[in-house]
Scaffold this active site. Sequence first.
Site, PDB file in Angstrom:
ATOM      1  N   LYS A 112      93.859 -52.733  13.465  1.00 28.91           N
ATOM      2  CA  LYS A 112      92.408 -53.135  13.658  1.00 28.91           C
ATOM      3  C   LYS A 112      92.057 -53.932  15.127  1.00 28.91           C
ATOM      4  O   LYS A 112      90.977 -53.800  15.514  1.00 28.91           O
ATOM      5  CB  LYS A 112      91.858 -54.041  12.664  1.00 28.91           C
ATOM      6  CG  LYS A 112      91.920 -53.605  11.066  1.00 28.91           C
ATOM      7  CD  LYS A 112      91.016 -52.724  10.663  1.00 28.91           C
ATOM      8  CE  LYS A 112      91.128 -52.114   9.120  1.00 28.91           C
ATOM      9  NZ  LYS A 112      92.130 -51.552   8.625  1.00 28.91           N
TER      10      LYS A 112
HETATM   11  C1  LIG Z   1      92.592 -50.381   8.090  1.00 20.58           C
HETATM   12  C2  LIG Z   1      94.038 -50.089   7.955  1.00 20.58           C
HETATM   13  C3  LIG Z   1      94.607 -48.961   7.621  1.00 20.58           C
HETATM   14  C4  LIG Z   1      93.472 -47.729   7.459  1.00 20.58           C
HETATM   15  O1  LIG Z   1      92.363 -47.152   8.534  1.00 20.58           O
HETATM   16  P1  LIG Z   1      91.271 -46.605   8.091  1.00 20.58           P
HETATM   17  O2  LIG Z   1      90.886 -46.371   9.642  1.00 20.58           O
HETATM   18  O3  LIG Z   1      90.460 -47.470   7.305  1.00 20.58           O
HETATM   19  O4  LIG Z   1      91.720 -45.212   7.553  1.00 20.58           O
HETATM   20  C5  LIG Z   1      95.773 -48.389   7.476  1.00 20.58           C
HETATM   21  N1  LIG Z   1      96.559 -49.448   7.908  1.00 20.58           N
HETATM   22  C6  LIG Z   1      96.390 -50.676   8.085  1.00 20.58           C
HETATM   23  C7  LIG Z   1      97.431 -51.547   8.099  1.00 20.58           C
HETATM   24  C8  LIG Z   1      95.077 -51.075   8.263  1.00 20.58           C
HETATM   25  O5  LIG Z   1      94.644 -52.407   8.553  1.00 20.58           O
END
Ligand SMILES: *Cc1c(COP(=O)(O)O)cnc(C)c1O
Length: 495
Positions: A112
Site C-alpha cells: 500500500k
Molecule cells: C492490499 C494488499 C493486497 C491486495 O491488493 P489489492 O490491490 O487489494 O488486490 C495483497 N497483499 C497485501 C499485503 C496487501 O496489503
Amino acid sequence: MELLYQSTRSQGEKVTASQAILKGLAGDGGLFVPERIPVPGIPLENFSKMSYKETAYEVMKLFFTDFTEEELKSCIDKAYDDKFDTCEIAPLTEKAGVYYLELFHGATIAFKDMALSILPHLLTVSAKKNNVNGEIVILTATSGDTGKAALAGFADVPGTRIIVFYPKNGVSRIQERQMVTQKGANTSVIGITGNFDDAQSGVKAMFNNKELAKTMKEHNYQFSSANSINIGRLVPQVVYYVYSYAKLLSNGAVKAGELVNFVVPTGNFGNILAAYYAKNMGVPVGKLICASNENKVLFDFFETGIYDKNREFVLTSSPSMDILVSSNLERLVYRIAGDNPEATAGMMSALASEGRYEVTGEMKARLEDFASGWASEEQTASEIKRVYEETGYVMDTHTAVASAVYHDYKEKTKDSTVTVIASTASPYKFGTSVMGAVNSKYKGMDDFELIDELSRISGTAIPKAVEEIRSAPVLHNTVCETEDMQKEVEKILGI
Ligand SMILES: *Cc1c(COP(=O)(O)O)cnc(C)c1O
C-alpha cells in the site's frame, strides 16, 4: 494530448485527472476510468536505464495530463524518498528462476505504501489546481494495514489532516504499535470500543452528514478519502510493472518484446488491474495470474464468469486479501464489456441487490489475458516452508499465496514464460504466521518475539519500520465509544 476520465457507469461526466483524484468516486457511484489507455511515446528499452522516479514520471505523465512537469516531479520526489529503505524502491529479486518484485520497502513494509506515499501530494496539488481552499481532512477506518500506510503518507503533508479509527481489540500488536507511534502534527489515531464494521459505519455516517459538512466548510475544512478505488492510487501502481519489465530487459533476463507473466496476490483487484493497464500500455505481458486465498470469489469468477459474493467469509493468514467484494474489478468489467457503461451499471446494480452477476460469453472470452488460482491455508504455509528450505528466501503469507498458485499453474500448464511474483508484504509484518510455517517450534510466539529469529534465519536486516516501533514512544492513546466518533473529530478540528 489531454486524457479525461469518465465513470464506469454512465457516459455524461468527463473530468480531468486532478478532478478525478479529488472526487475519488464518480457522482453516479461508478469508478473513474481513463477514456483510453495511453501508450508511451518511447520504446520500452529506453526505460531500462531509468531510476524508479524517472520511470514514475514517464508513466504518470501519460495519465495525469493536467499536471505540469514540475508538479508531477515534485510529487514523485516527495513520495519516493528515504521513507523507502532502498533507492531501487521496488527491487526485483531472483530465487530459483522466479522473480520477486518486492513492493514492501516503504514506511509500513507493505505494498500500500507504493501508492499511499504519493497520493497525499497528488491530492494537495489537485486541490490547488481546482481552487479548493482550506484543509483536506482524511477520515479512515482501518482493520490494520491501510490506516498505517495512509498515516505515514499524509504525516506532515501541508494542507492535510488525517484521522484514523481502528477497532481497539481488532488489530494485531504490531499493527497497533505502528499506528499509535505515528509522528506528525497533523495525525490522529483513535481506538474505538467496537469492531471494524462499526468504525467503517461511523466514518461513512460522517461523510454523509450534511450538517457536519456545513460546519466543516465554515471552518475551512473538507473531507476526502484515501480509498483504494481512487485513480490516484491506481496509476502509481502501474509504474512498477513497467519498471520491473525494464529491469528484466537490462538484466538480460528477457529480450525486447519477450513476454513476462505476473502473478499477483489479489484482494480488492487494484494491484492486478494496474498490471492489466501496463499490458494495455504495451508492456509485453503473457498471463496475468490472479491469486486468491480461501476467499476465492475471483477464482470462481474467472472460471465461470459469475461473480457471487453470497458465501462464507473466511479469516485467513493473508488478511489483506480477505475480501468478498473486489471494488476495482468494476474497471475490468467495464473494459471487457467494450467500454460500455450501461452494461457495467447493470451488473453492479445486480451485485448490490442480489450479491451476484454474470458476464456474457463475449465478455468472458476477453478474460483470456488472465489465469487464476487459489491457495488454501495449508498450501500457503507449506509454500513458505518449501521456498525457504529450497532457496533460503522467506516470504510473507500474501506473497506465499501467489507463489503457491504459480507453482500449481506451472505444473499444470508447463508454461515456461519468465515470471514475476508481486511480493506485497515483508515477512516481518506477519511474523507469527510466517515463522509458524517455517518451523512448528515457533507456533504461538508473537510477532515481536520472532523478529530477531526471523532476521537470523533469513539473513535479512530487520526493517527500519520494525526497529522503530520497537522503541518508539506511544503518541496516540485516545479510545472512544463508537457513538462518540464524531465528537472526537470535532474536538480534533476545534469545530
Ligand atoms: C492490499 C494488499 C493486497 C491486495 O491488493 P489489492 O490491490 O487489494 O488486490 C495483497 N497483499 C497485501 C499485503 C496487501 O496489503
